[in-house]
Design a protein around this motif. Structure first.
Motif, PDB file in Angstrom:
ATOM      1  N   GLY A  60       0.515  28.180  -3.981  1.00  0.00           N
ATOM      2  CA  GLY A  60       1.215  27.706  -2.805  1.00  0.00           C
ATOM      3  C   GLY A  60       2.146  26.538  -3.059  1.00  0.00           C
ATOM      4  O   GLY A  60       2.832  26.086  -2.147  1.00  0.00           O
ATOM      5  N   LEU A  61       2.204  26.068  -4.308  1.00  0.00           N
ATOM      6  CA  LEU A  61       3.063  24.928  -4.652  1.00  0.00           C
ATOM      7  C   LEU A  61       4.316  25.418  -5.369  1.00  0.00           C
ATOM      8  O   LEU A  61       4.303  26.467  -6.003  1.00  0.00           O
ATOM      9  CB  LEU A  61       2.309  23.957  -5.576  1.00  0.00           C
ATOM     10  N   PRO A  62       5.420  24.655  -5.276  1.00  0.00           N
ATOM     11  CA  PRO A  62       6.604  25.017  -6.067  1.00  0.00           C
ATOM     12  C   PRO A  62       6.263  25.016  -7.559  1.00  0.00           C
ATOM     13  O   PRO A  62       5.648  24.067  -8.050  1.00  0.00           O
ATOM     14  CB  PRO A  62       7.599  23.900  -5.724  1.00  0.00           C
ATOM     15  N   LEU A  63       6.639  26.070  -8.257  1.00  0.00           N
ATOM     16  CA  LEU A  63       6.434  26.174  -9.704  1.00  0.00           C
ATOM     17  C   LEU A  63       7.813  26.061 -10.354  1.00  0.00           C
ATOM     18  O   LEU A  63       8.595  27.007 -10.346  1.00  0.00           O
ATOM     19  CB  LEU A  63       5.769  27.513 -10.054  1.00  0.00           C
ATOM     20  N   LEU A  64       8.126  24.881 -10.896  1.00  0.00           N
ATOM     21  CA  LEU A  64       9.480  24.570 -11.345  1.00  0.00           C
ATOM     22  C   LEU A  64       9.543  24.492 -12.867  1.00  0.00           C
ATOM     23  O   LEU A  64       8.879  23.655 -13.471  1.00  0.00           O
ATOM     24  CB  LEU A  64       9.940  23.237 -10.745  1.00  0.00           C
ATOM     25  N   PRO A  65      10.357  25.351 -13.498  1.00  0.00           N
ATOM     26  CA  PRO A  65      10.526  25.264 -14.952  1.00  0.00           C
ATOM     27  C   PRO A  65      11.560  24.207 -15.308  1.00  0.00           C
ATOM     28  O   PRO A  65      12.516  23.972 -14.562  1.00  0.00           O
ATOM     29  CB  PRO A  65      11.034  26.663 -15.320  1.00  0.00           C
ATOM     30  N   THR A  66      11.374  23.540 -16.438  1.00  0.00           N
ATOM     31  CA  THR A  66      12.344  22.549 -16.889  1.00  0.00           C
ATOM     32  C   THR A  66      12.384  22.502 -18.404  1.00  0.00           C
ATOM     33  O   THR A  66      11.350  22.597 -19.071  1.00  0.00           O
ATOM     34  CB  THR A  66      12.027  21.146 -16.335  1.00  0.00           C
ATOM     35  N   MET A  67      13.593  22.347 -18.940  1.00  0.00           N
ATOM     36  CA  MET A  67      13.753  22.201 -20.385  1.00  0.00           C
ATOM     37  C   MET A  67      13.511  20.758 -20.823  1.00  0.00           C
ATOM     38  O   MET A  67      13.536  20.464 -22.018  1.00  0.00           O
ATOM     39  CB  MET A  67      15.166  22.630 -20.790  1.00  0.00           C
ATOM     40  N   ASN A  68      13.288  19.866 -19.869  1.00  0.00           N
ATOM     41  CA  ASN A  68      13.153  18.446 -20.194  1.00  0.00           C
ATOM     42  C   ASN A  68      11.712  17.982 -20.350  1.00  0.00           C
ATOM     43  O   ASN A  68      11.467  16.787 -20.536  1.00  0.00           O
ATOM     44  CB  ASN A  68      13.862  17.599 -19.129  1.00  0.00           C
ATOM     45  N   LEU A  69      10.767  18.897 -20.250  1.00  0.00           N
ATOM     46  CA  LEU A  69       9.383  18.588 -20.612  1.00  0.00           C
ATOM     47  C   LEU A  69       9.154  19.010 -22.061  1.00  0.00           C
ATOM     48  O   LEU A  69       9.733  19.995 -22.524  1.00  0.00           O
ATOM     49  CB  LEU A  69       8.408  19.343 -19.708  1.00  0.00           C
ATOM     50  N   PRO A  70       8.309  18.283 -22.788  1.00  0.00           N
ATOM     51  CA  PRO A  70       7.973  18.731 -24.143  1.00  0.00           C
ATOM     52  C   PRO A  70       7.355  20.124 -24.098  1.00  0.00           C
ATOM     53  O   PRO A  70       6.746  20.510 -23.101  1.00  0.00           O
ATOM     54  CB  PRO A  70       6.954  17.679 -24.609  1.00  0.00           C
ATOM     55  N   VAL A  71       7.495  20.892 -25.158  1.00  0.00           N
ATOM     56  CA  VAL A  71       6.923  22.241 -25.197  1.00  0.00           C
ATOM     57  C   VAL A  71       5.417  22.175 -25.006  1.00  0.00           C
ATOM     58  O   VAL A  71       4.780  21.152 -25.240  1.00  0.00           O
ATOM     59  CB  VAL A  71       7.258  22.944 -26.533  1.00  0.00           C
ATOM     60  N   ARG A  72       4.871  23.275 -24.510  1.00  0.00           N
ATOM     61  CA  ARG A  72       3.425  23.451 -24.288  1.00  0.00           C
ATOM     62  C   ARG A  72       2.885  22.498 -23.218  1.00  0.00           C
ATOM     63  O   ARG A  72       1.714  22.145 -23.223  1.00  0.00           O
ATOM     64  CB  ARG A  72       2.635  23.243 -25.594  1.00  0.00           C
ATOM     65  N   THR A  73       3.726  22.086 -22.270  1.00  0.00           N
ATOM     66  CA  THR A  73       3.312  21.088 -21.286  1.00  0.00           C
ATOM     67  C   THR A  73       3.449  21.611 -19.855  1.00  0.00           C
ATOM     68  O   THR A  73       4.455  22.226 -19.502  1.00  0.00           O
ATOM     69  CB  THR A  73       4.152  19.802 -21.418  1.00  0.00           C
ATOM     70  N   VAL A  74       2.418  21.360 -19.054  1.00  0.00           N
ATOM     71  CA  VAL A  74       2.437  21.653 -17.620  1.00  0.00           C
ATOM     72  C   VAL A  74       1.958  20.405 -16.879  1.00  0.00           C
ATOM     73  O   VAL A  74       0.996  19.769 -17.301  1.00  0.00           O
ATOM     74  CB  VAL A  74       1.533  22.858 -17.265  1.00  0.00           C
ATOM     75  N   ILE A  75       2.653  20.047 -15.802  1.00  0.00           N
ATOM     76  CA  ILE A  75       2.267  18.878 -15.001  1.00  0.00           C
ATOM     77  C   ILE A  75       1.988  19.327 -13.576  1.00  0.00           C
ATOM     78  O   ILE A  75       2.802  20.012 -12.952  1.00  0.00           O
ATOM     79  CB  ILE A  75       3.376  17.801 -14.992  1.00  0.00           C
ATOM     80  N   VAL A  76       0.816  18.973 -13.077  1.00  0.00           N
ATOM     81  CA  VAL A  76       0.458  19.169 -11.667  1.00  0.00           C
ATOM     82  C   VAL A  76       0.445  17.777 -11.038  1.00  0.00           C
ATOM     83  O   VAL A  76      -0.197  16.873 -11.566  1.00  0.00           O
ATOM     84  CB  VAL A  76      -0.919  19.848 -11.516  1.00  0.00           C
ATOM     85  N   ALA A  77       1.171  17.601  -9.924  1.00  0.00           N
ATOM     86  CA  ALA A  77       1.329  16.245  -9.397  1.00  0.00           C
ATOM     87  C   ALA A  77       1.310  16.208  -7.879  1.00  0.00           C
ATOM     88  O   ALA A  77       1.695  17.164  -7.202  1.00  0.00           O
ATOM     89  CB  ALA A  77       2.642  15.633  -9.901  1.00  0.00           C
ATOM     90  N   ASP A  78       0.844  15.073  -7.372  1.00  0.00           N
ATOM     91  CA  ASP A  78       1.029  14.705  -5.966  1.00  0.00           C
ATOM     92  C   ASP A  78       2.284  13.847  -5.942  1.00  0.00           C
ATOM     93  O   ASP A  78       2.244  12.647  -6.213  1.00  0.00           O
ATOM     94  CB  ASP A  78      -0.186  13.922  -5.463  1.00  0.00           C
ATOM     95  N   ALA A  79       3.431  14.468  -5.647  1.00  0.00           N
ATOM     96  CA  ALA A  79       4.717  13.773  -5.764  1.00  0.00           C
ATOM     97  C   ALA A  79       4.846  12.611  -4.790  1.00  0.00           C
ATOM     98  O   ALA A  79       5.670  11.715  -5.001  1.00  0.00           O
ATOM     99  CB  ALA A  79       5.867  14.755  -5.561  1.00  0.00           C
ATOM    100  N   SER A  80       4.030  12.600  -3.732  1.00  0.00           N
ATOM    101  CA  SER A  80       4.110  11.494  -2.778  1.00  0.00           C
ATOM    102  C   SER A  80       3.608  10.184  -3.386  1.00  0.00           C
ATOM    103  O   SER A  80       3.820   9.114  -2.812  1.00  0.00           O
ATOM    104  CB  SER A  80       3.299  11.817  -1.517  1.00  0.00           C
ATOM    105  N   ARG A  81       2.978  10.262  -4.547  1.00  0.00           N
ATOM    106  CA  ARG A  81       2.476   9.061  -5.225  1.00  0.00           C
ATOM    107  C   ARG A  81       3.407   8.634  -6.356  1.00  0.00           C
ATOM    108  O   ARG A  81       3.073   7.745  -7.136  1.00  0.00           O
ATOM    109  CB  ARG A  81       1.067   9.315  -5.778  1.00  0.00           C
ATOM    110  N   VAL A  82       4.580   9.279  -6.445  1.00  0.00           N
ATOM    111  CA  VAL A  82       5.569   8.956  -7.474  1.00  0.00           C
ATOM    112  C   VAL A  82       6.757   8.268  -6.807  1.00  0.00           C
ATOM    113  O   VAL A  82       7.274   8.747  -5.792  1.00  0.00           O
ATOM    114  CB  VAL A  82       6.037  10.227  -8.205  1.00  0.00           C
ATOM    115  N   PHE A  83       7.193   7.134  -7.367  1.00  0.00           N
ATOM    116  CA  PHE A  83       8.240   6.321  -6.756  1.00  0.00           C
ATOM    117  C   PHE A  83       9.439   6.203  -7.687  1.00  0.00           C
ATOM    118  O   PHE A  83       9.294   5.909  -8.872  1.00  0.00           O
ATOM    119  CB  PHE A  83       7.709   4.922  -6.433  1.00  0.00           C
TER     120      PHE A  83
END
Length: 387
Positions: A315-338
């Motif tokens: 149910g969450l946006p699954l966003l691919p990015t070339m700017n993360l190191p390989v083999r990496t996945v981040i799950v986050a509560d974006a409301s806690r990021v400033f």
């Protein structure tokens, strides 16, 4: 047009939407999934209304500036022929020329992008940036001082058990202010006047989009894995901005089990996961994961084709990015990021920079500060094994 009244109306609408958002968050009859969907829609509407209000405010400021410049020009013209002759030479300098025009209004001869357009380019930046597209991300504009200060509650005393009729002992709260320096991202290009004149497409728009795309890519890179300090943003991979889980040898792919574990870790501290970012190699595996294997493989775990599994994860946006190191996945509560914005995206066009070669210069600048995560456990970083 009464830009101030239009800005007030937009802000009042935003306040009404915020009230609806608060009511949804407090509605115990709704599931977490329903709440997330409604809150995401409310956040998008509030962002649009905020942008509308800012554009009206900027338009009012621009109109006031134009009026002031017109009044100044009228006073100069009233000074007589001699005064005009002394003030303005046959070929005016840049300073003299700019005094006659509204610098932020192309139709009045200016070459700088109007302030009213600035918010539109911030919206374009957010659309181009994988990091800034996360629902609920705190993108805060700050105008005071030269630092982005985030107040933090660093410590507090525990509540006490108090007997009936006894005085409640006063506790202690310890506050700290995290101050972050803004850094500037800028790009500069030039094009020949002939190329601009003879092009069959809108070169100005194309250059503007390219500048914003390039800045968005660099901001993304630093937001995900910046080294911090004064040279770049402090990325999510910086110590204190995430909690890392390195998978054991043999687990070379991040699975849905790992994503669910990360989701649970955030929920356990009272957070609400809102986005999943993945390096391209890991994103492909998550999107293609299916029930069962081989000939008995069932539906996609990310959702049915009609639900577009390439864009959703639990149910969450699954966003691919070339700017993360390989083999990496981040799950986050974006409301806690400033992330702080000291200066909106500003686009400028100048024919003076390369006057000798009859070229036009294009420049884009944005100043941002941050980023910082309220607590490291709100951002769960999963790294698959290399072997």
């Amino acid at each position: 047009m009464n830009f101030e009244a239009m800005a007030t109306a937009a802000l009042e609408k935003r306040a009404a939407v915020y009230a609806q958002r608060s009511a949804v968050m407090a509605d115990t009859a709704l599931t977490d999934t329903d709440k997330r969907a409604k809150v995401t829609a409310f956040d998008a509407e509030m962002t649009a209304l905020e942008g509308e209000a800012r554009s009206h405010i900027a338009a009012a400021e621009s109109a006031a500036e134009i009026q002031a410049l017109n009044e100044r020009a009228a006073k100069l013209a009233a000074g007589g022929k001699g005064a005009r002759g002394e003030w303005r030479s046959l070929v005016p300098t840049d300073r003299e020329y700019r005094a006659l025009i509204a610098e932020g209004t192309p139709t009045a001869g200016g070459y700088a992008v109007p302030a009213t357009v600035s918010q539109q380019w911030v919206d374009k930046l957010r659309a181009q940036s994988t990091f800034m597209r996360a629902p609920g991300l705190n993108v805060i504009r700050f105008d005071q001082g030269n630092k982005f200060t985030i107040p933090q509650l660093s410590a507090s005393t525990d509540p006490a058990v108090v007997g009936e009729g006894n005085a409640i002992p006063e506790g202690t709260l310890t506050f700290a202010g995290l101050a972050l320096d803004p850094v500037k991202y800028a790009a500069l290009y030039r094009a020949s006047q002939e190329m601009v004149d003879d092009a069959s497409v809108d070169v100005e728009e194309m250059v503007g989009n390219t500048l914003v795309r390039d800045i968005a890519n660099v901001v993304d890179r630093d937001a995900f894995q910046g080294a911090g300090g004064t040279a770049a943003l402090g990325g999510l991979t910086v110590a204190g901005n995430s909690t890392a889980t390195t998978l054991s040898t043999g687990k070379t792919v991040v699975s849905w089990d790992d994503v669910i574990d990360a989701y649970g870790s955030i929920a356990a501290i009272g957070g609400t996961p809102s986005v999943v970012w993945a390096s391209v190699d890991m994103w492909k595996g998550l999107v293609k994961a299916r029930e069962g294997t081989g000939a008995t493989a069932g539906g996609y775990l990310a959702g049915s084709i009609t639900n577009d599994p390439a864009k959703a994860a639990m149910g969450l946006p699954l966003l691919p990015t070339m700017n993360l190191p390989v083999r990496t996945v981040i799950v986050a509560d974006a409301s806690r990021v400033f992330l702080g914005i000291r200066k909106d995206v500003r686009l400028a066009r100048s024919e003076s920079w390369k006057f000798d070669s009859d070229s036009i210069g294009y420049r884009a600048v944005i100043r941002v500060a941050g980023l910082r995560v309220a607590e490291a456990a709100s951002v769960q970083r999963i790294v698959a094994s290399a072997t």
